[in-house]
Design a protein around this motif. Structure first.
Motif, mmCIF file in Angstrom:
data_model
loop_
_atom_site.group_PDB
_atom_site.id
_atom_site.type_symbol
_atom_site.label_atom_id
_atom_site.label_comp_id
_atom_site.label_asym_id
_atom_site.label_seq_id
_atom_site.Cartn_x
_atom_site.Cartn_y
_atom_site.Cartn_z
ATOM 1 N N PRO A 3 0.800 -1.358 -0.002
ATOM 2 C CA PRO A 3 0.032 -0.025 -0.059
ATOM 3 C C PRO A 3 0.964 1.274 0.089
ATOM 4 O O PRO A 3 0.403 2.430 -0.645
ATOM 5 N N THR A 4 1.987 1.302 0.625
ATOM 6 C CA THR A 4 2.736 2.631 0.693
ATOM 7 C C THR A 4 3.430 2.706 -0.705
ATOM 8 O O THR A 4 3.610 3.888 -0.966
ATOM 9 N N PHE A 7 0.746 4.436 -2.700
ATOM 10 C CA PHE A 7 0.715 5.612 -2.514
ATOM 11 C C PHE A 7 1.558 6.565 -3.055
ATOM 12 O O PHE A 7 1.236 7.485 -3.715
ATOM 13 N N ASP A 8 2.996 5.892 -2.952
ATOM 14 C CA ASP A 8 3.820 6.831 -3.398
ATOM 15 C C ASP A 8 3.865 7.104 -5.019
ATOM 16 O O ASP A 8 4.624 8.049 -5.411
ATOM 17 N N THR A 10 0.876 6.649 -6.944
ATOM 18 C CA THR A 10 -0.455 7.121 -7.532
ATOM 19 C C THR A 10 -0.679 8.700 -6.982
ATOM 20 O O THR A 10 -1.230 9.528 -7.865
ATOM 21 N N GLY A 11 0.061 9.071 -5.968
ATOM 22 C CA GLY A 11 -0.261 10.465 -5.504
ATOM 23 C C GLY A 11 0.381 11.432 -6.764
ATOM 24 O O GLY A 11 -0.301 12.359 -7.312
ATOM 25 N N SER A 50 -5.651 -2.626 -6.695
ATOM 26 C CA SER A 50 -5.809 -2.544 -5.119
ATOM 27 C C SER A 50 -6.842 -3.301 -4.635
ATOM 28 O O SER A 50 -6.904 -3.930 -3.666
ATOM 29 N N MET A 79 -5.953 2.365 1.114
ATOM 30 C CA MET A 79 -5.234 2.622 -0.078
ATOM 31 C C MET A 79 -6.182 2.640 -1.095
ATOM 32 O O MET A 79 -6.318 3.493 -2.281
ATOM 33 N N TRP A 82 -8.329 5.471 -1.304
ATOM 34 C CA TRP A 82 -7.727 6.614 -1.629
ATOM 35 C C TRP A 82 -7.495 6.585 -3.282
ATOM 36 O O TRP A 82 -7.578 7.587 -3.907
#
Length: 142
Positions: A3-4, A7-8, A10-11, A50, A79, A82
């Motif tokens: 998930p991290t 996140f890194d 997709t943001g 995801s 995630m 998000w």
């Protein structure tokens, strides 16, 4: 994929889509297809991955507020939620740009709506719909 890591990845990808939407008049042949189609599609793929990875068997669910809160206490399902926001808000922003162009609403007037859509989703959509209504009826901007 963690998930991290998702996140890194997709943001910044989503943010680049928003920058492209805001800059559409500067490079219309590239900015809108990339920021309004390609990037939202990539985010949608990330969402599907995801959801497949982290929603099955996750505690909680969508049938009550308590279950939603339980579901989003875990990194994977959080995630997933998000990326859902990232993809859908960007798709709404892309629609705003296309719709404004078709209706003759100036792009600079749409940019604040894009920012609101990025930050507050439905508030940005409402602001764009209000702008569009005022512009097309020549109530304020005539």
């Amino acid at each position: 994929m963690t998930p991290t890591l998702m996140f890194d990845l997709t943001g910044p990808l989503a943010l680049s889509g928003w920058v492209l939407l805001a800059a559409t008049p500067l490079a219309p042949r590239i900015a809108l297809p990339l920021g309004g189609v390609a990037i939202p599609l990539l985010l949608s793929v990330a969402y599907a991955v995801s959801a497949a990875l982290w929603l099955p068997g996750a505690p909680g669910g969508f049938d009550s507020l308590a279950n939603v809160m339980t579901l989003f206490t875990q990194p994977g399902p959080t995630m997933t939620g998000w990326v859902h926001y990232l993809a859908f808000d960007l798709l709404v922003g892309a629609w705003q740009v296309r719709d404004a162009r078709a209706r003759g609403v100036p792009h600079l007037a749409v940019v604040p709506c894009l920012f609101l859509t990025l930050m507050l989703g439905p508030v940005g959509l409402l602001s764009y719909l209000a702008l569009r209504t005022l512009w097309t009826r020549k109530v304020v901007f005539a």
